[in-house]
Design a protein around this motif. Structure first.
Motif, PDB file in Angstrom:
ATOM      1  N   VAL A 150       0.845  -1.208   0.000  1.00 38.42           N
ATOM      2  CA  VAL A 150       0.000   0.000   0.000  1.00 38.42           C
ATOM      3  C   VAL A 150       0.882   1.260   0.000  1.00 38.42           C
ATOM      4  O   VAL A 150       0.666   2.194  -0.780  1.00 38.42           O
ATOM      5  N   ALA A 151       1.911   1.266   0.848  1.00 34.62           N
ATOM      6  CA  ALA A 151       2.815   2.427   0.896  1.00 34.62           C
ATOM      7  C   ALA A 151       3.582   2.568  -0.417  1.00 34.62           C
ATOM      8  O   ALA A 151       3.779   3.687  -0.921  1.00 34.62           O
ATOM      9  N   ALA A 152       3.991   1.456  -0.998  1.00 33.92           N
ATOM     10  CA  ALA A 152       4.744   1.508  -2.263  1.00 33.92           C
ATOM     11  C   ALA A 152       3.858   2.023  -3.402  1.00 33.92           C
ATOM     12  O   ALA A 152       4.318   2.794  -4.249  1.00 33.92           O
ATOM     13  N   GLY A 199      -5.630  12.619   3.179  1.00 33.99           N
ATOM     14  CA  GLY A 199      -4.684  11.547   3.494  1.00 33.99           C
ATOM     15  C   GLY A 199      -5.379  10.203   3.614  1.00 33.99           C
ATOM     16  O   GLY A 199      -4.887   9.182   3.111  1.00 33.99           O
ATOM     17  N   ALA A 200      -6.531  10.187   4.265  1.00 34.75           N
ATOM     18  CA  ALA A 200      -7.271   8.929   4.431  1.00 34.75           C
ATOM     19  C   ALA A 200      -7.789   8.428   3.076  1.00 34.75           C
ATOM     20  O   ALA A 200      -7.787   7.221   2.813  1.00 34.75           O
ATOM     21  N   LYS A 201      -8.196   9.339   2.223  1.00 34.03           N
ATOM     22  CA  LYS A 201      -8.660   8.932   0.886  1.00 34.03           C
ATOM     23  C   LYS A 201      -7.532   8.283   0.090  1.00 34.03           C
ATOM     24  O   LYS A 201      -7.731   7.275  -0.582  1.00 34.03           O
ATOM     25  N   LEU A 202      -6.334   8.864   0.202  1.00 34.72           N
ATOM     26  CA  LEU A 202      -5.188   8.300  -0.521  1.00 34.72           C
ATOM     27  C   LEU A 202      -4.878   6.888  -0.027  1.00 34.72           C
ATOM     28  O   LEU A 202      -4.655   5.967  -0.818  1.00 34.72           O
ATOM     29  N   VAL A 203      -4.869   6.718   1.306  1.00 30.50           N
ATOM     30  CA  VAL A 203      -4.561   5.393   1.866  1.00 30.50           C
ATOM     31  C   VAL A 203      -5.641   4.384   1.448  1.00 30.50           C
ATOM     32  O   VAL A 203      -5.343   3.253   1.057  1.00 30.50           O
ATOM     33  N   LYS A 204      -6.884   4.798   1.503  1.00 32.79           N
ATOM     34  CA  LYS A 204      -8.010   3.922   1.127  1.00 32.79           C
ATOM     35  C   LYS A 204      -7.878   3.467  -0.331  1.00 32.79           C
ATOM     36  O   LYS A 204      -8.063   2.305  -0.671  1.00 32.79           O
ATOM     37  N   LEU A 205      -7.555   4.435  -1.170  1.00 32.06           N
ATOM     38  CA  LEU A 205      -7.412   4.152  -2.601  1.00 32.06           C
ATOM     39  C   LEU A 205      -6.298   3.129  -2.846  1.00 32.06           C
ATOM     40  O   LEU A 205      -6.491   2.126  -3.551  1.00 32.06           O
ATOM     41  N   ALA A 206      -5.135   3.351  -2.249  1.00 35.57           N
ATOM     42  CA  ALA A 206      -4.014   2.428  -2.430  1.00 35.57           C
ATOM     43  C   ALA A 206      -4.322   1.064  -1.803  1.00 35.57           C
ATOM     44  O   ALA A 206      -3.934   0.020  -2.349  1.00 35.57           O
ATOM     45  N   ASP A 207      -5.049   1.064  -0.694  1.00 34.33           N
ATOM     46  CA  ASP A 207      -5.450  -0.187  -0.032  1.00 34.33           C
ATOM     47  C   ASP A 207      -6.333  -1.015  -0.975  1.00 34.33           C
ATOM     48  O   ASP A 207      -6.135  -2.223  -1.142  1.00 34.33           O
TER      49      ASP A 207
END
Ligand code: ZN
Length: 175
Positions: A38-40, A113-121
């Motif tokens: 997810v971070a990558a 920030g939460a949207k970005l993490v959700k999207l990558a997740d």
């Protein structure tokens, strides 16, 4: 440099908390592979350089899936990281259908920030389900996951065109 330290500390902490867990794929991959992916995705495909978002991505499942509290995340990684982790953590006291419904309903209201993490997740999960699905997931269950993920992501579009394009490409592999 402080930012790099924050991200590496988050990786180390997540690896420790998830150390006994495995993914649901047939090979039972180490769980930490998922937050690392997810971070990558954020860094490599979304050009995200904000250390707060990258650290939150590494930590995004620690509160939901391990014995970790938001207070602990806040003490160790600060308020901004903790806030994102809290936003992407589901309330496990609710039943699964309700949690899934809330993800769709609340996607729009989350922070950038939460949207970005959700999207990558979701990108990471769709890729995993397309290439090495959880053992025991039949075709219908895999298809349902793709449809539901699209509904969640439709609620947060506009945050990163590049990641949204990556999500759309991942959707093309719908079983
Ligand atoms: Zn996740």
């Amino acid at each position: 440099m402080e930012e790099l330290k924050l991200v590496l500390r988050a990786a180390e902490f997540a690896a420790d908390r998830h150390r006994t867990q495995r993914r649901k794929d047939a090979e039972a991959s180490p769980y930490i592979n998922h937050p690392l992916a997810v971070a990558a995705i954020l860094a490599e495909e979304g050009d995200v350089t904000d250390a707060t978002v990258l650290a939150a991505a590494l930590l995004h499942d620690t509160v939901e899936d391990t014995e970790t509290s938001i207070v602990e995340i806040e003490q160790l990684f600060g308020h901004d990281v903790a806030r994102i982790v809290a936003e992407v953590t589901e309330d496990k006291s609710l039943d699964k259908a309700e949690r899934k419904r809330l993800q769709v309903e609340r996607a729009h209201h989350k922070s950038q920030g939460a949207k970005l993490v959700k999207l990558a997740d979701k990108i990471a999960n769709l890729r995993d389900i397309a290439t090495c699905p959880p053992a025991g997931w039949d075709l219908q269950r895999r298809r349902d996951y793709f449809s539901w993920s699209s509904k969640v992501i439709d609620g947060l579009r506009g945050v990163s065109p590049r990641l949204e394009a990556a999500f759309d490409r991942a959707c093309e592999a719908r079983p």
